[in-house]
Design a protein around this motif. Sequence first.
Motif, PDB file in Angstrom:
ATOM      1  N   UNK A   1       0.945  -1.258   0.136  1.00 52.01           N
ATOM      2  CA  UNK A   1      -0.034  -0.031  -0.002  1.00 52.01           C
ATOM      3  C   UNK A   1       0.949   1.257   0.064  1.00 52.01           C
ATOM      4  N   UNK A   2       1.848   1.338   0.901  1.00 48.26           N
ATOM      5  CA  UNK A   2       2.850   2.372   0.886  1.00 48.26           C
ATOM      6  C   UNK A   2       3.596   2.629  -0.682  1.00 48.26           C
ATOM      7  N   UNK A   3       3.995   1.537  -1.195  1.00 48.14           N
ATOM      8  CA  UNK A   3       4.544   1.671  -2.626  1.00 48.14           C
ATOM      9  C   UNK A   3       3.676   2.223  -3.455  1.00 48.14           C
ATOM     10  N   UNK A   4       2.323   1.754  -3.429  1.00 51.10           N
ATOM     11  CA  UNK A   4       1.544   2.299  -4.448  1.00 51.10           C
ATOM     12  C   UNK A   4       1.083   3.614  -4.290  1.00 51.10           C
ATOM     13  N   UNK A   5       1.175   4.265  -3.010  1.00 47.82           N
ATOM     14  CA  UNK A   5       0.723   5.608  -2.639  1.00 47.82           C
ATOM     15  C   UNK A   5       2.132   6.415  -2.866  1.00 47.82           C
ATOM     16  N   UNK A   6       3.438   5.883  -3.074  1.00 51.42           N
ATOM     17  CA  UNK A   6       4.491   6.544  -3.417  1.00 51.42           C
ATOM     18  C   UNK A   6       5.078   7.040  -2.152  1.00 51.42           C
TER      19      UNK A   6
END
Length: 471
Positions: free
Chosen positions: A205-210
Amino acid sequence: MNEPRYKGLIKPLHSQLQGMKRAIDNVLIFLALLVSLKIYAEPLTHEYMLICLIGIVIFSLFAENQEIYHTWRGAPMFDEALRILWSWLAAVFFIASVLYFFRDDINFQVPVLELWLPLAPLAIILLHTLRRGILSFMRMHGFNISYYAILGGNTLGWRLKTALSAMPWLGYRFVGFFDDRVQAQADRIEIGDDKITGDFKDLLAMAQQGAVDHIYITLPLRAEQRIIQLAQELADSTVSVNIVPDFFIFNLIQSKVSNVQGIPVVSLFDTPFNAMNGATKRIEDLLLCAIILPLIALPMLIIAIAIKLTSPGPVIFRQKRYGIKGERIEVWKFRSMTVCENGENVKQATSNDVRVTPLGSFLRRTSLDELPQFLNVLQGSMSVVGPRPHAIAHNEFYRKQIQGYMMRHKVKPGITGQAQINGCRGETETIEKMEARIHHDLEYIRHWSLWLDLKIVFLTVFKGFTGSQVY
């Protein structure tokens, strides 16, 4: 039909940037020559252009061998400066050779070269230092910051985090450890004072949020299918994914990364003396012999006469031992015993050993019995510095008792070595004593450098000739 397993090639990191760095260094060499010519009011002739071209070509070849442009940005600048100097010294050697053999055909002014030869490497080192300093300053003040997370709550992940945290100038900011394995916390491998921040879903989730730029996967090698699954899910983001294989489960010896037609290959056990390093080591041995042999020639003659006069038998004792690659070599020593054992059973000398002659006892305690081995160095079967060669019978015994014992034969045996300057000399009546000697031998192979050899030679003068266990 099944899809092919390998879908891409692994390429060098930032190859275009490395090419630019090489080009700039080459320009600096040329500019240093122009400055030298300007100071002495000399014109830029074809002869100077030829000399400069030789310097650039040789420096580039040695710089590539020394991995000046492939080192990680966290490597110490001092080490990089030494590699630059060593590469330029090789260029100076070739330039001097050309000028010596063609001195009548090449018109040049010695003062110009005397200024250019030190100015060029100093300019390169200064540029590399300034570039590092500027980038480090920018990162430490919030520019070019990267946030990274570690997927794998284990020792390897902790080591990676510790290494990156120790270098704040790299601009890496730690987000946390992520791990979704179901083992109890007590079964997890220690990660210091850190705690698991979340599981893989949280990290995704953090990766997809940048919110994270780099993810380092430090899961064990046996988790291949899990790593593939995680990597596929992370493909649904713009994060950079890095796999950190746990090669520390192996006792690595001079490990290197190479490729075969783009297929990555990691060597676990290798020798440090391939290609250029091998030539460097051989030149070092010959130069040391050229210095030492004239100094020991008279003492060797006196010792030889004394042996002949005090006990019957040959002056030189020749014994078969293992050399590089485990090949059998003949090692020379001054005879110090009344016997010349060279068979399947060779008993080590012990305290008050009746086989040792009175003169031999003195020679052994002072290591003077090993002086003829400088002739082995000249022959090429030994080196001045390296693991001490053992009798074949001892090799065959200890290779079955000590894991990695034969790795010491990835290099030529030496007259002195890291084990000797650390007190590991003489009788090894216990496995533990031999293990200590092997530990130092393997550490030498792992960390070999020209400077380490010179350090060992220097310390041998003060610490390597005697020992309490030498009989």
